[in-house]
Design a protein around this motif. Structure first.
Motif, PDB file in Angstrom:
ATOM      1  N   MET A  89       0.757  -1.124  -0.019  1.00 41.74           N
ATOM      2  CA  MET A  89       0.037   0.171  -0.092  1.00 41.74           C
ATOM      3  C   MET A  89       0.646   1.223  -0.012  1.00 41.74           C
ATOM      4  SD  MET A  89      -2.969  -0.953   2.683  1.00 41.74           S
ATOM      5  CE  MET A  89      -4.074   0.487   2.343  1.00 41.74           C
ATOM      6  N   GLY A  90       1.987   1.302   0.726  1.00 44.59           N
ATOM      7  CA  GLY A  90       2.749   2.380   0.922  1.00 44.59           C
ATOM      8  C   GLY A  90       2.106   3.422   1.572  1.00 44.59           C
ATOM      9  N   THR A  91       2.584   4.820   1.130  1.00 40.28           N
ATOM     10  CA  THR A  91       1.823   6.116   1.457  1.00 40.28           C
ATOM     11  C   THR A  91       1.270   6.770   0.269  1.00 40.28           C
ATOM     12  OG1 THR A  91       3.535   6.260   3.540  1.00 40.28           O
ATOM     13  CG2 THR A  91       2.508   8.322   3.001  1.00 40.28           C
ATOM     14  N   LEU A  92      -0.083   7.164   0.549  1.00 37.74           N
ATOM     15  CA  LEU A  92      -0.713   7.870  -0.503  1.00 37.74           C
ATOM     16  C   LEU A  92      -0.644   9.296  -0.426  1.00 37.74           C
ATOM     17  CD1 LEU A  92      -2.825   7.659  -2.806  1.00 37.74           C
ATOM     18  CD2 LEU A  92      -4.699   7.293  -1.125  1.00 37.74           C
ATOM     19  N   GLN A  93      -0.709   9.786  -1.583  1.00 39.87           N
ATOM     20  CA  GLN A  93      -0.698  11.295  -1.389  1.00 39.87           C
ATOM     21  C   GLN A  93      -1.667  11.723  -2.828  1.00 39.87           C
ATOM     22  OE1 GLN A  93       2.920  13.537  -1.978  1.00 39.87           O
ATOM     23  NE2 GLN A  93       1.941  15.363  -1.940  1.00 39.87           N
ATOM     24  N   PHE A  94      -2.644  12.478  -2.817  1.00 45.74           N
ATOM     25  CA  PHE A  94      -3.357  13.032  -3.635  1.00 45.74           C
ATOM     26  C   PHE A  94      -2.913  14.693  -3.847  1.00 45.74           C
ATOM     27  CE2 PHE A  94      -6.935  10.028  -2.057  1.00 45.74           C
ATOM     28  CZ  PHE A  94      -6.661   9.231  -3.106  1.00 45.74           C
ATOM     29  N   ASP A  95      -3.119  14.710  -5.331  1.00 40.43           N
ATOM     30  CA  ASP A  95      -3.183  16.269  -5.716  1.00 40.43           C
ATOM     31  C   ASP A  95      -4.263  16.381  -6.599  1.00 40.43           C
ATOM     32  OD1 ASP A  95      -2.506  18.664  -6.514  1.00 40.43           O
ATOM     33  OD2 ASP A  95      -0.691  17.979  -7.951  1.00 40.43           O
ATOM     34  N   PHE A 108     -17.358  16.320 -10.801  1.00 42.55           N
ATOM     35  CA  PHE A 108     -16.325  15.656 -11.395  1.00 42.55           C
ATOM     36  C   PHE A 108     -15.243  16.073 -10.918  1.00 42.55           C
ATOM     37  CE2 PHE A 108     -13.618  15.402 -15.246  1.00 42.55           C
ATOM     38  CZ  PHE A 108     -13.667  14.194 -15.350  1.00 42.55           C
ATOM     39  N   LEU A 109     -14.215  15.241 -10.298  1.00 42.66           N
ATOM     40  CA  LEU A 109     -12.957  15.605  -9.836  1.00 42.66           C
ATOM     41  C   LEU A 109     -11.953  15.116 -10.680  1.00 42.66           C
ATOM     42  CD1 LEU A 109     -11.174  16.709  -7.486  1.00 42.66           C
ATOM     43  CD2 LEU A 109     -11.691  14.536  -6.110  1.00 42.66           C
ATOM     44  N   VAL A 110     -10.889  15.657 -11.004  1.00 44.43           N
ATOM     45  CA  VAL A 110      -9.575  15.367 -11.520  1.00 44.43           C
ATOM     46  C   VAL A 110      -8.457  15.491 -10.698  1.00 44.43           C
ATOM     47  CG1 VAL A 110      -8.319  15.658 -13.663  1.00 44.43           C
ATOM     48  CG2 VAL A 110     -10.417  15.937 -13.807  1.00 44.43           C
ATOM     49  N   GLY A 111      -7.595  14.612 -10.494  1.00 46.00           N
ATOM     50  CA  GLY A 111      -6.483  14.644  -9.758  1.00 46.00           C
ATOM     51  C   GLY A 111      -5.391  13.566 -10.098  1.00 46.00           C
ATOM     52  N   LYS A 112      -4.350  13.610  -9.267  1.00 46.28           N
ATOM     53  CA  LYS A 112      -2.854  12.970  -9.439  1.00 46.28           C
ATOM     54  C   LYS A 112      -3.002  11.988  -8.142  1.00 46.28           C
ATOM     55  CE  LYS A 112       0.596  15.091 -10.657  1.00 46.28           C
ATOM     56  NZ  LYS A 112       1.575  16.225 -11.206  1.00 46.28           N
ATOM     57  N   TRP A 113      -2.747  10.881  -7.842  1.00 50.87           N
ATOM     58  CA  TRP A 113      -2.319  10.097  -7.114  1.00 50.87           C
ATOM     59  C   TRP A 113      -0.656   9.555  -7.226  1.00 50.87           C
ATOM     60  CZ3 TRP A 113      -0.399   5.107  -7.832  1.00 50.87           C
ATOM     61  CH2 TRP A 113      -0.924   4.307  -9.100  1.00 50.87           C
ATOM     62  N   HIS A 114      -0.257   9.295  -5.996  1.00 53.95           N
ATOM     63  CA  HIS A 114       1.210   8.946  -5.718  1.00 53.95           C
ATOM     64  C   HIS A 114       1.275   8.033  -4.588  1.00 53.95           C
ATOM     65  CE1 HIS A 114       5.565   9.127  -6.120  1.00 53.95           C
ATOM     66  NE2 HIS A 114       5.575   9.163  -4.715  1.00 53.95           N
ATOM     67  N   LEU A 115       1.642   6.794  -4.961  1.00 52.64           N
ATOM     68  CA  LEU A 115       2.184   5.911  -3.884  1.00 52.64           C
ATOM     69  C   LEU A 115       3.592   5.767  -3.378  1.00 52.64           C
ATOM     70  CD1 LEU A 115      -0.040   2.642  -4.144  1.00 52.64           C
ATOM     71  CD2 LEU A 115      -0.401   4.817  -2.561  1.00 52.64           C
ATOM     72  N   GLN A 116       4.106   6.146  -2.345  1.00 54.52           N
ATOM     73  CA  GLN A 116       5.597   6.066  -1.987  1.00 54.52           C
ATOM     74  C   GLN A 116       5.462   4.969  -1.074  1.00 54.52           C
ATOM     75  OE1 GLN A 116       7.836   8.840  -2.260  1.00 54.52           O
ATOM     76  NE2 GLN A 116       9.508   7.262  -1.438  1.00 54.52           N
ATOM     77  N   ARG A 117       6.645   3.821  -1.846  1.00 53.00           N
ATOM     78  CA  ARG A 117       6.626   2.524  -1.275  1.00 53.00           C
ATOM     79  C   ARG A 117       8.247   2.182  -1.176  1.00 53.00           C
ATOM     80  NH1 ARG A 117       2.669  -0.858  -4.953  1.00 53.00           N
ATOM     81  NH2 ARG A 117       4.264  -0.770  -6.570  1.00 53.00           N
ATOM     82  N   SER A 118       8.315   1.267  -0.344  1.00 58.31           N
ATOM     83  CA  SER A 118       9.844   0.619  -0.297  1.00 58.31           C
ATOM     84  C   SER A 118       9.997  -0.291  -1.565  1.00 58.31           C
ATOM     85  CB  SER A 118      10.038  -0.186   0.800  1.00 58.31           C
ATOM     86  OG  SER A 118       8.978  -1.214   1.001  1.00 58.31           O
ATOM     87  N   LEU A 119       9.146  -0.895  -1.953  1.00 61.39           N
ATOM     88  CA  LEU A 119       9.266  -1.637  -3.498  1.00 61.39           C
ATOM     89  C   LEU A 119       9.689  -0.845  -4.521  1.00 61.39           C
ATOM     90  CD1 LEU A 119       5.720  -3.763  -3.050  1.00 61.39           C
ATOM     91  CD2 LEU A 119       8.127  -4.383  -2.164  1.00 61.39           C
ATOM     92  N   HIS A 125      -2.972   9.265 -12.670  1.00 57.55           N
ATOM     93  CA  HIS A 125      -4.112  10.325 -12.524  1.00 57.55           C
ATOM     94  C   HIS A 125      -5.431   9.353 -12.330  1.00 57.55           C
ATOM     95  CE1 HIS A 125      -0.967  12.619 -14.552  1.00 57.55           C
ATOM     96  NE2 HIS A 125      -1.624  13.560 -14.138  1.00 57.55           N
ATOM     97  N   PHE A 126      -6.465  10.300 -11.912  1.00 64.11           N
ATOM     98  CA  PHE A 126      -7.775   9.686 -11.394  1.00 64.11           C
ATOM     99  C   PHE A 126      -9.006  10.738 -11.885  1.00 64.11           C
ATOM    100  CE2 PHE A 126      -6.604  11.772  -7.565  1.00 64.11           C
ATOM    101  CZ  PHE A 126      -7.752  12.471  -7.430  1.00 64.11           C
ATOM    102  N   THR A 127     -10.015  10.160 -12.160  1.00 68.98           N
ATOM    103  CA  THR A 127     -11.367  11.114 -12.504  1.00 68.98           C
ATOM    104  C   THR A 127     -12.339  10.425 -11.626  1.00 68.98           C
ATOM    105  OG1 THR A 127     -11.849  10.140 -14.475  1.00 68.98           O
ATOM    106  CG2 THR A 127     -10.856  12.008 -14.796  1.00 68.98           C
ATOM    107  N   LEU A 128     -13.057  11.185 -10.725  1.00 70.01           N
ATOM    108  CA  LEU A 128     -14.012  10.611  -9.710  1.00 70.01           C
ATOM    109  C   LEU A 128     -15.299  11.432 -10.305  1.00 70.01           C
ATOM    110  CD1 LEU A 128     -12.042  10.823  -6.472  1.00 70.01           C
ATOM    111  CD2 LEU A 128     -12.372   8.828  -7.912  1.00 70.01           C
TER     112      LEU A 128
END
Length: 145
Positions: A89-95, A108-119, A125-128
């Motif tokens: 899962m790591g650490t999630l961050q949204f923009d 309607f929401l547009v954004g970016k996601w980022h997972l910081q992981r050790s792997l 990107h996402f749209t909701l």
């Protein structure tokens, strides 16, 4: 003098009537809080709490790299299979990039996601589609890539 008083009163009435009702927050603020709730649940490794932000319905629509998933339960299972532990899962961050009001109870929401992981880190990107139902904002459709 009377004109100034009436003008001031008119401006005040317009401002008060345009503001959200006392105790209510703007849709954008409420949706930002929904996304913060998602982030916190994810970062605690709690996928069921993360899923509380989604519409608990067989009509929920999730589109990801592996195709379309229909329904809340199937989406929960997909997340649990794709992210079996906290390391995955790591650490999630949204923009959050853009909010579009489609009607008073649908955004309607547009954004970016980022997972910081050790792997290895991943991002996309996402749209909701987010709808207000029974006084609560819920994600009804999610396209994440």
């Amino acid at each position: 003098m009377r004109f100034l008083l009436y003008t001031t009163l008119l401006v005040y009435i317009i401002m008060v009537s345009a503001a959200p009702a006392r105790g209510q927050q703007s849709p954008e603020v409420a949706i930002r809080q929904l996304m913060q709730q998602q982030t916190e649940a994810w970062n605690q490794g709690n996928i069921p709490a993360f899923m509380d932000t989604y519409w608990r319905s067989d009509s929920l629509l999730f589109i990801g790299k592996n195709g379309v998933t229909y329904g809340w339960q199937a989406t929960l299972e997909r997340y649990q299979q794709s992210y079996p532990d906290k390391a995955a899962m790591g650490t999630l961050q949204f923009d959050l990039l853009e909010f579009k009001r489609l009607n008073p109870e649908l955004y309607f929401l547009v954004g970016k996601w980022h997972l910081q992981r050790s792997l290895r880190n991943v991002q996309g990107h996402f749209t909701l589609l987010i709808r207000k139902m029974n006084g609560t904002w819920k994600i009804i459709a999610d396209h994440s890539s």
